[in-house]
Design a protein around this motif. Sequence first.
Motif, PDB file in Angstrom:
ATOM      1  N   ARG A 170      57.761  63.888  46.407  1.00  0.00           N
ATOM      2  CA  ARG A 170      57.015  63.501  45.214  1.00  0.00           C
ATOM      3  C   ARG A 170      55.539  63.864  45.257  1.00  0.00           C
ATOM      4  O   ARG A 170      54.895  63.966  44.209  1.00  0.00           O
ATOM      5  N   VAL A 171      54.975  64.011  46.429  1.00  0.00           N
ATOM      6  CA  VAL A 171      53.548  64.293  46.555  1.00  0.00           C
ATOM      7  C   VAL A 171      53.318  65.537  47.399  1.00  0.00           C
ATOM      8  O   VAL A 171      54.200  65.970  48.136  1.00  0.00           O
ATOM      9  N   LYS A 172      52.105  66.078  47.290  1.00  0.00           N
ATOM     10  CA  LYS A 172      51.717  67.255  48.057  1.00  0.00           C
ATOM     11  C   LYS A 172      50.351  66.982  48.659  1.00  0.00           C
ATOM     12  O   LYS A 172      49.482  66.403  47.995  1.00  0.00           O
TER      13      LYS A 172
ATOM     14  N   LEU B 114      54.003  59.148  54.819  1.00  0.00           N
ATOM     15  CA  LEU B 114      54.169  60.550  55.221  1.00  0.00           C
ATOM     16  C   LEU B 114      53.987  60.753  56.717  1.00  0.00           C
ATOM     17  O   LEU B 114      54.185  61.849  57.207  1.00  0.00           O
ATOM     18  N   GLY B 115      53.552  59.715  57.401  1.00  0.00           N
ATOM     19  CA  GLY B 115      53.340  59.825  58.849  1.00  0.00           C
ATOM     20  C   GLY B 115      52.065  60.543  59.210  1.00  0.00           C
ATOM     21  O   GLY B 115      51.969  61.207  60.242  1.00  0.00           O
ATOM     22  N   ARG B 116      51.052  60.425  58.367  1.00  0.00           N
ATOM     23  CA  ARG B 116      49.762  61.084  58.616  1.00  0.00           C
ATOM     24  C   ARG B 116      48.708  60.103  59.030  1.00  0.00           C
ATOM     25  O   ARG B 116      48.736  58.977  58.761  1.00  0.00           O
TER      26      ARG B 116
ATOM     27  N   ASP C 238      46.217  53.926  46.475  1.00  0.00           N
ATOM     28  CA  ASP C 238      47.573  54.349  46.790  1.00  0.00           C
ATOM     29  C   ASP C 238      47.616  55.371  47.921  1.00  0.00           C
ATOM     30  O   ASP C 238      48.617  55.483  48.631  1.00  0.00           O
ATOM     31  N   ALA C 239      46.528  56.119  48.091  1.00  0.00           N
ATOM     32  CA  ALA C 239      46.505  57.204  49.071  1.00  0.00           C
ATOM     33  C   ALA C 239      46.764  56.700  50.491  1.00  0.00           C
ATOM     34  O   ALA C 239      47.492  57.334  51.256  1.00  0.00           O
TER      35      ALA C 239
ATOM     36  N   GLY D 223      43.195  67.640  52.547  1.00  0.00           N
ATOM     37  CA  GLY D 223      43.725  66.321  52.860  1.00  0.00           C
ATOM     38  C   GLY D 223      43.921  65.405  51.668  1.00  0.00           C
ATOM     39  O   GLY D 223      44.339  64.263  51.830  1.00  0.00           O
ATOM     40  N   LYS D 224      43.591  65.888  50.471  1.00  0.00           N
ATOM     41  CA  LYS D 224      43.808  65.056  49.286  1.00  0.00           C
ATOM     42  C   LYS D 224      45.297  65.028  48.962  1.00  0.00           C
ATOM     43  O   LYS D 224      46.027  65.964  49.271  1.00  0.00           O
ATOM     44  N   ILE D 225      45.731  63.938  48.314  1.00  0.00           N
ATOM     45  CA  ILE D 225      47.134  63.802  47.926  1.00  0.00           C
ATOM     46  C   ILE D 225      47.222  63.964  46.415  1.00  0.00           C
ATOM     47  O   ILE D 225      46.553  63.247  45.678  1.00  0.00           O
ATOM     48  N   VAL D 226      48.031  64.927  45.966  1.00  0.00           N
ATOM     49  CA  VAL D 226      48.193  65.159  44.536  1.00  0.00           C
ATOM     50  C   VAL D 226      49.640  64.897  44.146  1.00  0.00           C
ATOM     51  O   VAL D 226      50.560  65.108  44.926  1.00  0.00           O
ATOM     52  N   ALA D 227      49.829  64.397  42.911  1.00  0.00           N
ATOM     53  CA  ALA D 227      51.158  64.070  42.416  1.00  0.00           C
ATOM     54  C   ALA D 227      51.199  64.308  40.919  1.00  0.00           C
ATOM     55  O   ALA D 227      50.158  64.417  40.259  1.00  0.00           O
TER      56      ALA D 227
END
Length: 64
Positions: A13-15, A62-64, A54-55, A20-24
Motif C-alpha cells: 500500500r505504501v512506497k 515495514l520493519g524500518r 501515521d509515518a 525516506g518519506k512514505i507516500v501512499a
Amino acid sequence: MPKMKSHTGMGKRVKVTGSGKIVAQQAGLRHNLEKKASKHTRRLTGTVEVAAVDAKRIKKLLGR
C-alpha cells in the motif's frame, strides 16, 4: 531470536522514497464517484506523503 517480518499488506500500500518519506494513494477514490465533483476526483488522484503521525506506525510495520 527469529527474524522480524515486515507487514506485507502495508508494503503493497505504501512506497518509501529515496529520502525516506512514505507516500501512499489518497483516500476517497474507491466508491460513490458519481456524487463527487470532477474537480474533487481529479484532486484525489496521485500519491501524497503520509501524515507524520501515521509515518512512525507505518515504518514499524515495514520493519524500518
